[in-house]
Design an enzyme around this catalytic site. Structure first.
Site, PDB file in Angstrom:
ATOM      1  N   CYS A  81      29.922  59.365  77.743  1.00  0.00           N
ATOM      2  CA  CYS A  81      29.013  60.516  77.907  1.00  0.00           C
ATOM      3  C   CYS A  81      29.283  61.205  79.238  1.00  0.00           C
ATOM      4  CB  CYS A  81      27.554  60.064  77.877  1.00  0.00           C
ATOM      5  SG  CYS A  81      27.046  59.298  76.331  1.00  0.00           S
ATOM      6  N   CYS A  83      26.223  55.497  79.840  1.00  0.00           N
ATOM      7  CA  CYS A  83      27.305  55.636  78.864  1.00  0.00           C
ATOM      8  C   CYS A  83      28.515  56.313  79.493  1.00  0.00           C
ATOM      9  CB  CYS A  83      26.757  56.419  77.667  1.00  0.00           C
ATOM     10  SG  CYS A  83      27.975  57.216  76.625  1.00  0.00           S
TER      11      CYS A  83
END
Ligand SMILES: [Zn+2]
Length: 144
Positions: A72, A69
């Site tokens: 993230c 991600c």
């Protein structure tokens, strides 16, 4: 305010009873002698997650994330910086949702990054989407 609180060691995950007035000092774990706070998030797995959530008297702020991600990974430095500002009032931790899919499912994590704030083992707030350091610190403190 309580005179002592239970803080879970970030290394051996043993609950330690610490005097509140000593939280800001360099407290070490009574069992493994490691520092109780590092100014950086702790990586949790399913077992250590239960131990921290189940025993910690201080709020635990968990970043549900995954290695694939992008947002993230972008938020990781901000979350680490937030740990330096929020410890020792809060424990900051990261939970890899790819490695711990059952846990992510149990908490109904549908998008990442998602921050979930736990107190006394119960979820009190959550926020999805990347935030900067000031955003993370401000959001955590607004939850009371
Ligand atoms: Zn320890």
């Amino acid at each position: 305010m309580a005179e002592a609180v239970i803080v879970v060691c970030p290394h051996c995950h043993t609950p330690n009873r610490l005097p509140v007035k000593r939280l800001g000092e360099a407290a070490v774990c009574g069992k493994c002698k490691s520092p109780m706070f590092h100014g950086e998030p702790l990586e949790l797995d399913a077992d250590s997650f239960e131990r921290h959530l189940g025993r910690s008297d201080i709020p635990v702020l968990v970043d549900f994330w995954a290695p694939w991600c992008g947002p993230c990974r972008s938020m990781a430095p901000a979350f680490a910086q937030a740990a330096r500002q929020l410890e020792p009032e809060y424990r900051l931790a990261k939970l890899n949702t790819e490695a711990e899919q059952a846990l992510a499912a149990r908490f109904g994590i549908r998008s990442i990054p998602t921050l979930v704030l736990f107190r006394g083992g119960r979820e009190i707030a959550r926020q999805s989407g990347a935030m900067d350091t000031a955003g993370i610190v401000g959001w955590a403190r607004r939850q009371g």
